[in-house]
Structure formats: C-alpha cells, structure tokens
Design a protein around this motif. Structure first.
Motif, PDB file in Angstrom:
ATOM      1  N   HIS A 239       0.813  -1.210   0.000  1.00  0.00           N
ATOM      2  CA  HIS A 239       0.000   0.000   0.000  1.00  0.00           C
ATOM      3  C   HIS A 239       0.852   1.269   0.000  1.00  0.00           C
ATOM      4  O   HIS A 239       0.338   2.363  -0.243  1.00  0.00           O
ATOM      5  N   ALA A 240       2.156   1.111   0.240  1.00  0.00           N
ATOM      6  CA  ALA A 240       3.070   2.252   0.135  1.00  0.00           C
ATOM      7  C   ALA A 240       3.516   2.474  -1.302  1.00  0.00           C
ATOM      8  O   ALA A 240       4.140   3.493  -1.607  1.00  0.00           O
ATOM      9  N   SER A 241       3.197   1.514  -2.191  1.00  0.00           N
ATOM     10  CA  SER A 241       3.561   1.635  -3.592  1.00  0.00           C
ATOM     11  C   SER A 241       2.506   2.463  -4.312  1.00  0.00           C
ATOM     12  O   SER A 241       1.369   2.020  -4.513  1.00  0.00           O
ATOM     13  N   HIS A 242       2.886   3.669  -4.729  1.00  0.00           N
ATOM     14  CA  HIS A 242       1.937   4.553  -5.412  1.00  0.00           C
ATOM     15  C   HIS A 242       1.407   3.897  -6.682  1.00  0.00           C
ATOM     16  O   HIS A 242       0.213   4.000  -6.993  1.00  0.00           O
ATOM     17  N   TRP A 243       2.285   3.193  -7.406  1.00  0.00           N
ATOM     18  CA  TRP A 243       1.844   2.550  -8.639  1.00  0.00           C
ATOM     19  C   TRP A 243       0.766   1.510  -8.359  1.00  0.00           C
ATOM     20  O   TRP A 243      -0.265   1.467  -9.036  1.00  0.00           O
TER      21      TRP A 243
ATOM     22  N   VAL B 218      -1.337   1.156  -5.768  1.00  0.00           N
ATOM     23  CA  VAL B 218      -2.618   1.649  -5.254  1.00  0.00           C
ATOM     24  C   VAL B 218      -3.414   2.402  -6.317  1.00  0.00           C
ATOM     25  O   VAL B 218      -4.612   2.621  -6.139  1.00  0.00           O
ATOM     26  N   THR B 219      -2.762   2.794  -7.426  1.00  0.00           N
ATOM     27  CA  THR B 219      -3.508   3.459  -8.495  1.00  0.00           C
ATOM     28  C   THR B 219      -4.152   2.461  -9.458  1.00  0.00           C
ATOM     29  O   THR B 219      -4.948   2.860 -10.312  1.00  0.00           O
TER      30      THR B 219
ATOM     31  N   THR C  79       9.773  -1.931  -2.066  1.00  0.00           N
ATOM     32  CA  THR C  79       8.656  -1.270  -2.749  1.00  0.00           C
ATOM     33  C   THR C  79       8.960  -1.003  -4.217  1.00  0.00           C
ATOM     34  O   THR C  79       8.247  -0.252  -4.866  1.00  0.00           O
TER      35      THR C  79
ATOM     36  N   GLN D 287       8.438   5.193 -15.648  1.00  0.00           N
ATOM     37  CA  GLN D 287       9.213   5.641 -14.481  1.00  0.00           C
ATOM     38  C   GLN D 287      10.676   5.237 -14.621  1.00  0.00           C
ATOM     39  O   GLN D 287      11.587   6.020 -14.336  1.00  0.00           O
TER      40      GLN D 287
ATOM     41  N   GLY E 274      10.489   7.939  -5.934  1.00  0.00           N
ATOM     42  CA  GLY E 274       9.286   7.294  -5.412  1.00  0.00           C
ATOM     43  C   GLY E 274       9.111   5.850  -5.827  1.00  0.00           C
ATOM     44  O   GLY E 274       8.128   5.210  -5.444  1.00  0.00           O
TER      45      GLY E 274
END
Length: 238
Positions: free
Chosen positions: A19-23, A25-26, A88, A142, A176
C-alpha cells in the motif's frame, strides 16, 4: 528459492509495503485483487540468483524486504552493476511488454522476500482487462525517466557529482519507485562499478564527503547524515 502461494492480499506479510507503492494503489481494485490472487511469495538467501540475463520472461516482481542487485558479469568475471533494488520496487515489466529474455542478472544481497506474479497469469489478466496495460506502461515509463537522468549525469557531471547524485537518488527512492534510505548497503567496489569509476576514485570522494559530515562510512555500507548538503554536492556546490 522457497515459494509460498498467497491467494489473498490479507495473507501477505508486509502488506503495508504494497500500500506504500503509489503505482500499485492506483491500479483498479479488481486488478489488484486478481494480481494478488495469482501471486506467490519468494524467499531468497544471500547471494542467490533470481534470474540471469537471457533467461525466459518470468513475470513481475515486487520487493517486500531485503535488497537485490541488477547487473551483469562478463566472460572474465567482471561485474557491471546497474542498480540496487530496494523494497517497494516493482521490476520485470520490460519482458511483460516484449516477451523477450531478461535483460540483467538479479541477485540477492542478503535475505530477501518478494511477491511474484507469473508472466502467463499476468498476460491472461491483461487480455481480460486491456485498459490496464496503460498502468504497466506508466511503471516502465518511471524506469525510462531514471535511465535518462542517469545518462545525463554521466555526460554532464564530474565523478564526485555523479557519486553524490546517485547516493541522493537511492536515498530518495529513485523518485518514489522505492522506499527512501539513509543507510545504504553498498560496498565501495559495487558503488564504483555502478558509476564506472575506479575504487580508488570512489574511496577518495567518499572520504571527502565523510570529512565534511555528509556521509558516514561503515563496514560494507554507508550512512547519509546530511541529505541537503549531499544534494548540493551533486549540483557541484560542495
């Protein structure tokens, strides 16, 4: 490597890392659930190889704990280190797109725990949800941005600036893609290999940074003491 199937998101240790991975959770919720249902956990021992350059595509990986190196070794046994993969970080998406063999050797630095989504299972999910290909393209984009930035640094920066900039990128999680670190598990030999510098030059630059109180050199690793002054060093203002 020990593989433990994990059919439910709740059964995966370190779920906070996911859940700390922005990718991640999107992604659409349905895609996240299906990916996790198809995934398994891989436990690696220090020095163990996950895959080697030229191996068949093997899917997508997410590093939950530990560290991995990505690089290659020539016929004389000389190592070329591309990067250190920290928690992550997602990787393996290039072969997902082109179906070609793996591009680098990936080896565990210490004990490591990964989430693995097999290639065939991911392709089936993406065939069913083709709109999700865009999310995977963004993941690869990225990495491309980091490669461009690194190439520019090699062309324009001095050796000391390149080293400071690379340490800063690692400390800030490559924009990130991974967790930020102030304690970096890299030997001077591996850091030198990553930057195409001699060990002597790398040692001299690190000693200079240490004398200024910017980093602290430890056995097999280093600690960043002053991120802002490291940023200035990377810009040539130190």
């Amino acid at each position: 490597m020990q593989k433990v199937h994990a059919p439910r998101a709740a059964s995966i240790p370190y779920s906070e890392r996911l859940h700390a991975s922005h990718w991640f959770v999107t992604l659409p919720e349905t895609m996240r659930e299906q990916m996790l249902a198809a995934a398994g956990l891989l436990s690696m021992q220090p020095g163990e190889t996950l895959f080697r350059r030229g191996d068949p595509p093997c899917g997508l990986y997410f590093l939950l704990d530990g560290a991995l190196t990505a690089g290659s070794t020539d016929a004389r046994g000389k190592e070329s280190l591309l990067t250190v993969i920290e928690p992550t970080t997602w990787f393996g998406e290039i072969s997902l797109f082109d179906g070609l063999p793996c591009t680098h050797d990936v080896v565990a630095v210490g004990h490591a725990l990964l989430l693995h989504m097999p290639q065939a299972a991911l392709l089936r999910l993406l065939d069913a949800e083709p709109r999700c290909w865009r999310h995977f393209a963004l993941l690869m984009a990225q990495k491309v941005r980091v490669v461009f930035r690194s190439t520019e640094a090699f062309s324009l920066l001095s050796a000391s600036q390149r080293l400071a900039a690379r340490l800063l990128w690692i400390a800030e999680g490559y924009g990130g893609m991974s967790v930020g670190l102030t304690r970096i598990g890299l030997t001077q030999e591996r850091l030198a290999s990553m930057l195409a510098l001699s060990r002597q030059t790398t040692n001299q630059i690190l000693k200079d940074l240490e004398s200024q109180g910017i980093v602290q050199l430890l056995c097999g690793e280093l600690r960043i003491l002053d991120t802002e002054r490291l940023r200035l060093a990377g810009n040539g203002h130190c």
